[in-house]
Design an enzyme around this catalytic site. Structure first.
Site, mmCIF file in Angstrom:
data_model
loop_
_atom_site.group_PDB
_atom_site.id
_atom_site.type_symbol
_atom_site.label_atom_id
_atom_site.label_comp_id
_atom_site.label_asym_id
_atom_site.label_seq_id
_atom_site.Cartn_x
_atom_site.Cartn_y
_atom_site.Cartn_z
ATOM 1 N N TYR A 22 -7.242 -12.946 -5.209
ATOM 2 C CA TYR A 22 -8.360 -12.471 -5.882
ATOM 3 C C TYR A 22 -8.425 -11.588 -7.006
ATOM 4 C CZ TYR A 22 -10.143 -14.514 -1.523
ATOM 5 O OH TYR A 22 -10.403 -15.467 -0.521
ATOM 6 N N ALA A 23 -9.162 -11.970 -8.051
ATOM 7 C CA ALA A 23 -9.470 -11.311 -9.291
ATOM 8 C C ALA A 23 -10.410 -9.945 -8.818
ATOM 9 C CB ALA A 23 -9.765 -11.776 -10.323
ATOM 10 N N VAL A 50 0.796 5.853 8.562
ATOM 11 C CA VAL A 50 1.923 5.175 9.197
ATOM 12 C C VAL A 50 2.425 5.697 10.488
ATOM 13 C CG1 VAL A 50 4.503 4.419 9.152
ATOM 14 C CG2 VAL A 50 2.727 4.066 7.096
ATOM 15 N N ASN A 83 5.753 -5.489 -1.220
ATOM 16 C CA ASN A 83 4.771 -4.876 -1.981
ATOM 17 C C ASN A 83 4.731 -5.535 -3.456
ATOM 18 O OD1 ASN A 83 3.632 -3.843 0.285
ATOM 19 N ND2 ASN A 83 4.294 -1.844 -0.400
ATOM 20 N N CYS A 90 0.382 2.822 -1.919
ATOM 21 C CA CYS A 90 1.482 1.955 -1.709
ATOM 22 C C CYS A 90 2.128 1.033 -3.002
ATOM 23 C CB CYS A 90 1.635 0.942 -0.567
ATOM 24 S SG CYS A 90 1.786 1.849 0.817
HETATM 25 N N1 LIG Z 1 -0.197 4.081 3.972
HETATM 26 C C1 LIG Z 1 0.116 2.737 3.988
HETATM 27 O O1 LIG Z 1 -0.781 1.932 4.253
HETATM 28 C C2 LIG Z 1 1.575 2.347 4.410
HETATM 29 C C3 LIG Z 1 2.117 1.185 4.769
HETATM 30 C C4 LIG Z 1 3.359 0.784 4.945
HETATM 31 C C5 LIG Z 1 4.249 1.867 4.569
HETATM 32 N N2 LIG Z 1 3.889 3.108 4.083
HETATM 33 C C6 LIG Z 1 4.971 4.163 3.716
HETATM 34 O O2 LIG Z 1 5.071 4.973 4.685
HETATM 35 C C7 LIG Z 1 5.219 6.288 4.307
HETATM 36 C C8 LIG Z 1 4.097 7.414 4.869
HETATM 37 O O3 LIG Z 1 3.019 6.924 4.344
HETATM 38 P P1 LIG Z 1 1.648 7.512 4.674
HETATM 39 O O4 LIG Z 1 0.655 6.858 3.916
HETATM 40 O O5 LIG Z 1 1.535 7.502 6.102
HETATM 41 O O6 LIG Z 1 1.731 9.190 4.262
HETATM 42 P P2 LIG Z 1 0.834 10.063 4.557
HETATM 43 O O7 LIG Z 1 0.696 10.901 3.332
HETATM 44 O O8 LIG Z 1 -0.304 9.638 4.957
HETATM 45 O O9 LIG Z 1 1.520 11.102 5.585
HETATM 46 C C9 LIG Z 1 2.811 11.709 5.405
HETATM 47 C C10 LIG Z 1 2.826 12.961 6.729
HETATM 48 O O10 LIG Z 1 4.231 13.288 6.758
HETATM 49 C C11 LIG Z 1 4.100 14.697 6.651
HETATM 50 N N3 LIG Z 1 5.268 15.189 6.238
HETATM 51 C C12 LIG Z 1 5.876 15.605 5.050
HETATM 52 N N4 LIG Z 1 7.000 16.234 4.896
HETATM 53 C C13 LIG Z 1 7.249 16.177 6.270
HETATM 54 C C14 LIG Z 1 8.505 16.484 7.209
HETATM 55 N N5 LIG Z 1 9.582 16.979 6.657
HETATM 56 N N6 LIG Z 1 8.513 16.453 8.447
HETATM 57 C C15 LIG Z 1 7.435 16.206 9.304
HETATM 58 N N7 LIG Z 1 6.357 15.658 8.616
HETATM 59 C C16 LIG Z 1 6.411 15.573 7.250
HETATM 60 C C17 LIG Z 1 2.732 15.155 5.872
HETATM 61 O O11 LIG Z 1 2.377 16.470 6.273
HETATM 62 C C18 LIG Z 1 1.992 13.756 6.277
HETATM 63 O O12 LIG Z 1 1.056 14.346 6.965
HETATM 64 C C19 LIG Z 1 5.503 6.314 2.756
HETATM 65 O O13 LIG Z 1 6.567 6.106 2.371
HETATM 66 C C20 LIG Z 1 4.542 5.046 2.516
HETATM 67 O O14 LIG Z 1 5.181 4.537 1.201
HETATM 68 C C21 LIG Z 1 2.588 3.478 3.939
#
Ligand SMILES: NC(=O)c1ccc[n+]([C@@H]2O[C@H](COP(=O)([O-])OP(=O)(O)OC[C@H]3O[C@@H](n4cnc5c(N)ncnc54)[C@H](O)[C@@H]3O)[C@@H](O)[C@H]2O)c1
Length: 446
Positions: A258-259, A11, A215, A267
């Site tokens: 879709y099954a 993200v 979600n 997520c």
């Molecule tokens: N992946 C998706 O498709 C998606 C979609 C919508 C929302 N989200 C939400 O977005 C958030 C991030 O998801 P993601 O998949 O990008 O996670 P991710 O694990 O890919 O990335 C998270 C990053 O945050 C860094 N991090 C951790 N603690 C930190 C801090 N204190 N300061 C700075 N960096 C720090 C980690 O090193 C990591 O690189 C989650 O809450 C997730 O639920 C994800």
């Protein structure tokens, strides 16, 4: 505008890059110094279509930089986006330790009026918690004069389509009680809202719940169809016909019906469980969502059950080799978190089978997730995975798997069986090639 994005994962890196494409001056900050070092050398920590060229372009024009230092990141920005992970804690709740650390890091360095925007998926009440943490840090620095607002702005992008989703959102949810903060958010997102106003302004708590509700609804549709697919298999219906039959009802719609082999990813599983857990702590029995999770866990075993049942009359799975096409939880990403492929591989290995796996993108992440084992061979092409295999399981519906050469598959597989976890193929095509074919809920059980 000057923006810093905390967290450079799926993200954060996409949001930071897109915000710089839109003309902002962006710093992406991550505590993982190796990740930041690699990003500086244009090596991306994740695969996302189109992201590498956008990052390279934005770095070149000077609107995107990387740091691991809060001092630098916070001093730079008028707006600080928080996109750190919120993984599942042991009890099923969301683990907010990264959010707390990020809030404290901001509070320790905040020197001017700013907006802290929470993009991570967080439980109801987290914006309030972040505000308290930042206020506490400011108080301990005797800087209570520094004004700030906390805004909830959940992200709805899908991995594999993230840039497109960020740039063309269906809606932009803004949770805030501060009129000035809403006005700034409106300005940031104005380029994405030119055709019509996509901003939905609400309270932070409603915004936080909106993300979980979204979600949870999507996961519910999948589990609903998976449960019906089992029913159809037992009763003799075809779930694909049922899908079309209900999808044409405009009240239901065609999407997410879709099954398959179960949902995975970073997520849906954790967000459904986090909402169940949050409900429990409020004394609310979230029985629908608890069932959604249970059905999904069952569904993730369905391919294994079909494979085990096929081999039961052929000497069992011990010593057999199963080819697997697709390791990522969905096409076009390298994310294997909670992927059905991993659940299948673990079961196959415990039953004494070996695996030959192919994925066009996610081999490196699957290798890390599975740890070192001689029982899984990672292959560099779909057909290489078939060499010496007894059967094939299709787990992720990549485009390159859609129209394979069934004669070639039949010639490669000793037991000539294909287990299609995404209902990608037509039975007649496989049977014409002499293959046994098993799908999800399209009637072969009866
Ligand atoms: N992946 C998706 O498709 C998606 C979609 C919508 C929302 N989200 C939400 O977005 C958030 C991030 O998801 P993601 O998949 O990008 O996670 P991710 O694990 O890919 O990335 C998270 C990053 O945050 C860094 N991090 C951790 N603690 C930190 C801090 N204190 N300061 C700075 N960096 C720090 C980690 O090193 C990591 O690189 C989650 O809450 C997730 O639920 C994800």
């Amino acid at each position: 505008m000057r923006i810093t994005v905390l967290g450079s994962g799926y993200v954060g890196l996409v949001a930071g890059t897109c915000l710089s494409v839109l003309g902002n001056d962006v710093i992406c900050l991550d505590l993982d110094e190796l990740k930041i070092e690699k990003l500086r050398q244009a090596v991306l920590p994740i695969y996302e279509p189109g992201l590498d060229s956008n990052v390279a372009e934005m770095v070149k024009v000077g609107r995107l930089r990387f740091t691991s230092k809060y001092e630098e990141g916070v001093a730079h920005a008028d707006i600080i986006f928080v996109a750190v992970g919120t993984p599942q804690a042991k009890n099923g709740a969301a683990d907010l330790s990264f959010i707390r650390a990020a809030a404290a890091g901001v509070g320790r360095h905040l020197v001017k009026k700013s907006i802290i925007v929470i993009k991570s998926t967080v439980p109801v009440g987290t914006a309030h918690m972040v505000k308290e943490i930042v206020e506490g840090e400011l108080a301990s620095r005797q800087r209570t004069d520094v004004q700030f607002a906390v805004v909830s702005n959940p992200e709805f992008l899908r991995e594999g389509n993230a840039i497109q989703d960020f740039m063309r959102p269906d809606r932009i949810v803004i949770g805030s009680d501060d009129a000035w903060a809403v006005e700034i958010m409106r300005r940031i997102y104005a380029p994405l809202s030119r055709n019509h106003d996509k901003l939905l302004v609400m309270s932070p708590r409603s915004a936080e719940l909106t993300k979980y509700a979204s979600n949870a609804m999507l996961a519910t549709r999948i589990s609903f169809m998976n449960e019906l697919s089992r029913f159809a298999e037992a009763a003799g219906g075809n779930i694909e016909d049922v899908r079309r039959g209900i999808g044409e009802d405009s009240r239901i719609g065609r999407h997410f019906l879709y099954a398959g082999a179960g949902y995975g990813g970073s997520c849906f599983p954790k967000d459904v469980r986090a909402l169940v857990s949050a409900g429990r702590s409020l004394g609310i029995d979230m029985s629908i969502l608890a069932a959604v999770d249970t059905v999904n866990n069952q569904q993730k075993t369905i391919l294994f059950e079909k494979i085990a049942s096929f081999f039961a009359s052929r000497g069992g799975l011990k010593g057999k080799t199963i080819a697997i096409w697709g390791l990522a939880f969905k096409p076009d990403t390298d994310d294997v978190r909670e992927a059905p492929s991993l659940a299948l591989i673990e079961r196959l290995l415990s039953a004494g089978a070996q695996v030959r796996a192919y994925d066009p993108i996610a081999v490196h992440t699957a290798k890390t997730a599975l740890g070192s084992t001689d029982l899984v061979t990672f292959c560099s092409s779909a057909y290489e995975a078939l060499a010496g295999a007894d059967a094939l399981a299709l787990v992720t519906e990549y485009r390159e798997f859609r129209t394979p050469d069934f004669d070639r598959i039949a010639a490669s597989l000793t037991e000539k069986a294909v287990f299609d976890g995404r209902n990608l193929y037509a039975r007649a095509d496989l049977e014409a090639a002499g293959l046994h074919y098993f799908d999800i809920g399209r009637g072969n059980g009866v």
